[in-house]
Design a protein around this motif. Structure first.
Motif, PDB file in Angstrom:
ATOM      1  N   SER A 195       0.833  -1.199   0.000  1.00 13.70           N
ATOM      2  CA  SER A 195       0.000   0.000   0.000  1.00 13.70           C
ATOM      3  C   SER A 195       0.874   1.257   0.000  1.00 13.70           C
ATOM      4  CB  SER A 195      -0.920  -0.010   1.218  1.00 13.70           C
ATOM      5  OG  SER A 195      -1.913   0.967   1.031  1.00 13.70           O
ATOM      6  N   ALA A 196       0.220   2.375  -0.379  1.00 16.75           N
ATOM      7  CA  ALA A 196       0.966   3.635  -0.490  1.00 16.75           C
ATOM      8  C   ALA A 196       1.370   4.147   0.880  1.00 16.75           C
ATOM      9  CB  ALA A 196       0.085   4.677  -1.168  1.00 16.75           C
ATOM     10  N   ALA A 198       3.796   7.417   2.442  1.00 17.00           N
ATOM     11  CA  ALA A 198       4.614   8.577   2.090  1.00 17.00           C
ATOM     12  C   ALA A 198       6.027   8.413   2.662  1.00 17.00           C
ATOM     13  CB  ALA A 198       3.966   9.829   2.666  1.00 17.00           C
ATOM     14  N   SER A 228       2.536   6.546  -3.414  1.00 14.70           N
ATOM     15  CA  SER A 228       1.886   7.693  -2.770  1.00 14.70           C
ATOM     16  C   SER A 228       2.135   8.996  -3.521  1.00 14.70           C
ATOM     17  CB  SER A 228       2.440   7.842  -1.348  1.00 14.70           C
ATOM     18  OG  SER A 228       2.052   9.070  -0.793  1.00 14.70           O
ATOM     19  N   GLN A 252      -1.557   6.437  -6.014  1.00 11.47           N
ATOM     20  CA  GLN A 252      -2.438   6.902  -4.929  1.00 11.47           C
ATOM     21  C   GLN A 252      -2.526   8.408  -5.030  1.00 11.47           C
ATOM     22  OE1 GLN A 252      -1.050   8.659  -1.880  1.00 11.47           O
ATOM     23  NE2 GLN A 252      -3.188   9.228  -1.607  1.00 11.47           N
ATOM     24  N   TYR A 254      -3.819  12.055  -3.656  1.00 10.31           N
ATOM     25  CA  TYR A 254      -4.422  13.027  -2.750  1.00 10.31           C
ATOM     26  C   TYR A 254      -4.877  14.170  -3.637  1.00 10.31           C
ATOM     27  CZ  TYR A 254      -2.736  11.040   1.669  1.00 10.31           C
ATOM     28  OH  TYR A 254      -2.511  10.248   2.753  1.00 10.31           O
ATOM     29  N   THR A 280      -7.505   8.739  -2.256  1.00 12.09           N
ATOM     30  CA  THR A 280      -7.626   8.621  -0.794  1.00 12.09           C
ATOM     31  C   THR A 280      -8.589   9.675  -0.264  1.00 12.09           C
ATOM     32  OG1 THR A 280      -5.417   7.709  -0.624  1.00 12.09           O
ATOM     33  CG2 THR A 280      -6.334   8.676   1.380  1.00 12.09           C
ATOM     34  N   LYS A 354     -10.163   4.973  -1.824  1.00  8.06           N
ATOM     35  CA  LYS A 354      -9.412   4.402  -0.692  1.00  8.06           C
ATOM     36  C   LYS A 354      -9.798   5.128   0.600  1.00  8.06           C
ATOM     37  CE  LYS A 354      -4.653   3.494   0.864  1.00  8.06           C
ATOM     38  NZ  LYS A 354      -4.413   4.400   1.973  1.00  8.06           N
ATOM     39  N   HIS A 378      -6.781   4.069   7.003  1.00  7.93           N
ATOM     40  CA  HIS A 378      -5.469   4.693   6.894  1.00  7.93           C
ATOM     41  C   HIS A 378      -4.510   4.129   7.965  1.00  7.93           C
ATOM     42  CE1 HIS A 378      -4.049   8.341   4.575  1.00  7.93           C
ATOM     43  NE2 HIS A 378      -2.976   8.085   5.291  1.00  7.93           N
ATOM     44  N   ASP A 414      -7.232  -2.944   3.854  1.00  4.76           N
ATOM     45  CA  ASP A 414      -5.897  -2.836   4.450  1.00  4.76           C
ATOM     46  C   ASP A 414      -6.021  -2.407   5.900  1.00  4.76           C
ATOM     47  OD1 ASP A 414      -5.819  -0.011   4.930  1.00  4.76           O
ATOM     48  OD2 ASP A 414      -5.055   0.385   2.928  1.00  4.76           O
ATOM     49  N   GLY A 416      -3.528  -3.494   9.561  1.00  7.32           N
ATOM     50  CA  GLY A 416      -3.276  -4.528  10.568  1.00  7.32           C
ATOM     51  C   GLY A 416      -3.002  -5.904  10.012  1.00  7.32           C
ATOM     52  N   ARG A 418      -0.823  -8.745   9.049  1.00  8.91           N
ATOM     53  CA  ARG A 418       0.563  -9.096   9.375  1.00  8.91           C
ATOM     54  C   ARG A 418       0.879 -10.572   9.138  1.00  8.91           C
ATOM     55  NH1 ARG A 418       0.162  -4.467   9.192  1.00  8.91           N
ATOM     56  NH2 ARG A 418       0.690  -2.868  10.714  1.00  8.91           N
ATOM     57  N   GLY A 437       0.848  -1.876   4.633  1.00  7.62           N
ATOM     58  CA  GLY A 437       1.569  -0.611   4.653  1.00  7.62           C
ATOM     59  C   GLY A 437       2.859  -0.706   5.438  1.00  7.62           C
ATOM     60  N   ARG A 438       2.728  -0.612   6.764  1.00  4.86           N
ATOM     61  CA  ARG A 438       3.942  -0.549   7.607  1.00  4.86           C
ATOM     62  C   ARG A 438       4.900  -1.724   7.416  1.00  4.86           C
ATOM     63  NH1 ARG A 438      -0.251   1.297  10.597  1.00  4.86           N
ATOM     64  NH2 ARG A 438      -0.144   3.394  11.471  1.00  4.86           N
TER      65      ARG A 438
HETATM   66  N1  FMN Z   1      -2.177   6.203   2.578  1.00  6.86           N
HETATM   67  C1  FMN Z   1      -2.345   6.999   1.503  1.00  6.86           C
HETATM   68  O1  FMN Z   1      -3.365   6.883   0.842  1.00  6.86           O
HETATM   69  N2  FMN Z   1      -1.386   7.902   1.148  1.00  6.86           N
HETATM   70  C2  FMN Z   1      -0.237   8.071   1.848  1.00  6.86           C
HETATM   71  O2  FMN Z   1       0.615   8.879   1.488  1.00  6.86           O
HETATM   72  C3  FMN Z   1      -0.055   7.274   3.003  1.00  6.86           C
HETATM   73  N3  FMN Z   1       1.055   7.411   3.751  1.00  6.86           N
HETATM   74  C4  FMN Z   1       1.231   6.597   4.835  1.00  6.86           C
HETATM   75  C5  FMN Z   1       2.391   6.731   5.588  1.00  6.86           C
HETATM   76  C6  FMN Z   1       2.621   5.878   6.656  1.00  6.86           C
HETATM   77  C7  FMN Z   1       3.875   6.034   7.447  1.00  6.86           C
HETATM   78  C8  FMN Z   1       1.677   4.875   6.982  1.00  6.86           C
HETATM   79  C9  FMN Z   1       1.913   3.928   8.122  1.00  6.86           C
HETATM   80  C10 FMN Z   1       0.508   4.759   6.255  1.00  6.86           C
HETATM   81  C11 FMN Z   1       0.267   5.615   5.174  1.00  6.86           C
HETATM   82  N4  FMN Z   1      -0.896   5.496   4.408  1.00  6.86           N
HETATM   83  C12 FMN Z   1      -1.064   6.318   3.330  1.00  6.86           C
HETATM   84  C13 FMN Z   1      -1.899   4.443   4.699  1.00  6.86           C
HETATM   85  C14 FMN Z   1      -1.538   3.131   3.985  1.00  6.86           C
HETATM   86  O3  FMN Z   1      -1.722   3.233   2.610  1.00  6.86           O
HETATM   87  C15 FMN Z   1      -2.420   1.978   4.495  1.00  6.86           C
HETATM   88  O4  FMN Z   1      -3.763   2.357   4.397  1.00  6.86           O
HETATM   89  C16 FMN Z   1      -2.081   1.560   5.932  1.00  6.86           C
HETATM   90  O5  FMN Z   1      -0.714   1.698   6.192  1.00  6.86           O
HETATM   91  C17 FMN Z   1      -2.491   0.117   6.183  1.00  6.86           C
HETATM   92  O6  FMN Z   1      -2.252  -0.237   7.498  1.00  6.86           O
HETATM   93  P1  FMN Z   1      -0.966  -1.064   7.986  1.00  6.86           P
HETATM   94  O7  FMN Z   1       0.159  -0.088   8.055  1.00  6.86           O
HETATM   95  O8  FMN Z   1      -1.385  -1.553   9.323  1.00  6.86           O
HETATM   96  O9  FMN Z   1      -0.717  -2.178   6.998  1.00  6.86           O
END
Ligand code: FMN
Length: 516
Positions: A195-196, A198, A228, A252, A254, A280, A354, A378, A414, A416, A418, A437-438
């Motif tokens: 996932s996206a 930043a 992102s 993705q 904004y 998003t 999203k 998010h 998306d 959590g 893991r 994401g993370r």
């Molecule tokens: N979602 C966006 O749509 N655009 C972003 O730029 C964006 N930046 C993120 C930056 C960070 C550090 C994190 C942790 C998440 C970000 N997200 C962003 C949300 C992720 O796309 C995703 O929805 C989310 O991380 C999923 O949860 P997870 O980290 O538990 O897997």
């Protein structure tokens, strides 16, 4: 390579050092001198950070936070002064930005980085997280790991998966398990994507999102990557880093208050061959991420801890924001369904919304011709007490079905995720695919491209094994009948403690550094 034409006369370090005031501010970036005085009031990261570093080489601070091309876009020709004739003296070269960290802490983290365990010792996605928590700068860790308010949703996102259990079939031929599926009309090897997120360069200053692209294409399965709007590498760099042609990349978006910028971004994504636009919609205002806000984008000259001494300092501090806020000021809070209809008209690419958090909105997105939704909050970074996406998925699929909208409409989730079993539960409930994401941020921060590829291997193997044990050989055979959902909505269930079990149970250990 600073990307600037070299016809201008070289400038000496002494000359640069003279322009060290807020009303006369030169800086050096990648060996080139810029007059940024005019830009100070408009800098998204706040004024202080520029003012405090006037007359210096700021490359190490600048690079992780700005995509290639940022200078070309924002600095007019007459402010691009010329190449630096020789390196700046050491005392005028800014160290990497590490607010709140002592030189000792910085050194300790570097030592751990030099002693990373071999990737083979990293067995699950939590291992990456633990290692990242030890080596990332305070700023990167705060930005990556933070959730909103009390982080209830952040934790609930994963916890909700623990309230679903499996009902496996036995004696099914599972010799060959096939993870292939289709997302937004394109064939994919696995039912998950990156996932996206930043600012990937905060954790991996050299590679950033480019290393994610390389990692996504370098295992035996290629994994889609959502890039992102706030990536720290340019879209061109990430698109160029694709390893093979079947590698999918999505954009993705904004939506900017200036729609011309948004239209240009979409056009550029189309030109680069990206295959979908994920809009998003859960960030009309940035969530209250306190870990992140505590590490501010503020003045830092020596790399040492910043101590506020005077009232005036506190006043100055007010103008600066955490990383998230500083970067997201352009996002249009007035965005509405009408805007989505307009976006629909300006691109032929699939549009996916999203950040959907209730079934009615998924229905509406389908009815207005979007190709899909991501059920997402998010990663728990926006509205605290939003429900876990897996719970929203269980509610949404029957309603979409009721409206006859469950075919040709992709529902992603998306937050959590893991474990392979988390993915499997989402697929049983009808998700087309899931985003992580993370975990990829942490894998990329610790090991770059190889880490990303290893994370993909881990999660793919977990998923394949869980499918085999569930008694299913292909994704289309999964359905909610494989799940016991009795407790899904019970956010807390009181059970008697089993003290014999608990006392004899040994906790699994996370990966260790070689010098632990
Ligand atoms: N979602 C966006 O749509 N655009 C972003 O730029 C964006 N930046 C993120 C930056 C960070 C550090 C994190 C942790 C998440 C970000 N997200 C962003 C949300 C992720 O796309 C995703 O929805 C989310 O991380 C999923 O949860 P997870 O980290 O538990 O897997």
């Amino acid at each position: 390579d600073n990307g600037q034409p070299s016809k201008k006369k070289p400038i000496s370090p002494d000359e640069v050092a003279k322009h060290n005031k807020p009303d006369d501010c030169w800086v050096v970036i990648n060996g080139y001198v810029y007059d940024v005085t005019f830009f100070i009031p408009n800098h998204p990261g706040g004024e202080d950070v520029i003012k405090a570093n006037a007359g210096k080489d700021v490359t190490a601070m600048f690079a992780p936070l700005h995509a290639k091309g940022t200078l070309e876009k924002n600095i007019p020709e007459d402010k691009k002064l010329g190449p630096l004739s020789k390196p700046m003296p050491k005392k005028l070269v800014c160290p990497p930005y590490a607010p709140g960290e002592s030189p000792y802490e910085i050194m300790t983290k570097q030592k751990l980085r030099d002693n990373m365990p071999p990737l083979g010792n990293v067995l699950n996605l939590y291992d990456f997280e633990r290692l990242a928590s030890k080596i990332l700068t305070n700023q990167a860790w705060a930005y990556y790991s933070s959730g909103a308010d009390d982080e209830i949703t952040y934790r609930e996102n994963h916890n909700a998966y623990h309230r679903i259990f499996f009902k496996p079939h036995i004696l099914v031929d599972v010799e060959h398990v096939n993870l292939k599926t289709t997302m937004l009309g394109e064939k994919t090897d696995v039912p998950f994507y990156v996932s996206a997120t930043a600012l990937c360069k905060l954790g991996n200053p050299e590679g950033g999102e480019v290393d994610i692209a390389k990692g996504c294409g370098s295992t035996s399965y290629s994994v889609p990557q959502m890039i992102s709007t706030l990536a720290s590498c340019s879209l061109d760099e990430v698109a160029e880093a694709k390893v093979n042609d079947k590698q999918l990349q999505w954009f993705q978006l904004y939506v900017n208050s200036d729609r011309k910028i948004t239209r240009n971004l979409i056009k550029h994504a189309e030109e680069l061959g990206l295959k979908a636009i994920f809009v998003t919609v859960d960030a009309p205002s940035l969530g209250n991420r306190e870990k992140d806000q505590k590490i501010k984008f503020t003045t830092q000259s020596s790399g040492g801890p910043k101590i506020l001494q005077k009232k005036e300092d506190e006043k100055k501090e007010k103008n600066s924001d955490g990383a998230s806020k500083a970067l997201s000021k352009f996002i249009d809070p007035s965005l509405s369904w009408e805007d989505i209809a307009k976006l629909r008209e300006i691109t032929k690419l699939p549009i996916v919304i999203k950040g959907v958090q209730r079934a009615e909105d998924a229905v509406r997105a389908a009815q207005m011709g979007c190709q899909g939704v991501v059920l997402s909050n998010h990663g728990g970074r926006q509205l605290d007490f939003s429900r876990a996406p897996i719970e929203v998925l269980a509610e949404t699929m029957p309603i979409l079905k009721h409206h006859g909208l469950d075919k040709n409409f992709d529902v992603f989730v998306d937050g959590g995720i893991r474990r392979g079993t988390d993915i499997l539960k989402a697929l049983c409930l009808g998700a087309t695919g899931v985003g992580l994401g993370r975990p990829f941020l942490y894998a990329n921060s610790c090991y770059g491209q190889q880490g990303v590829a290893h994370a993909i291997d881990i999660i793919t193997k977990e998923l394949e094994m869980s499918m085999r044990l569930l008694g299913v050989s292909k994704i289309e055979d999964l359905n909610p009948g494989f799940l016991d959902l009795t407790s899904l909505h019970s956010r807390s269930v009181s059970v008697a403690r089993d003290s014999l079990y608990e006392n004899s149970y040994k906790e699994p250990q996370l990966a260790k550094f070689l010098i632990d």
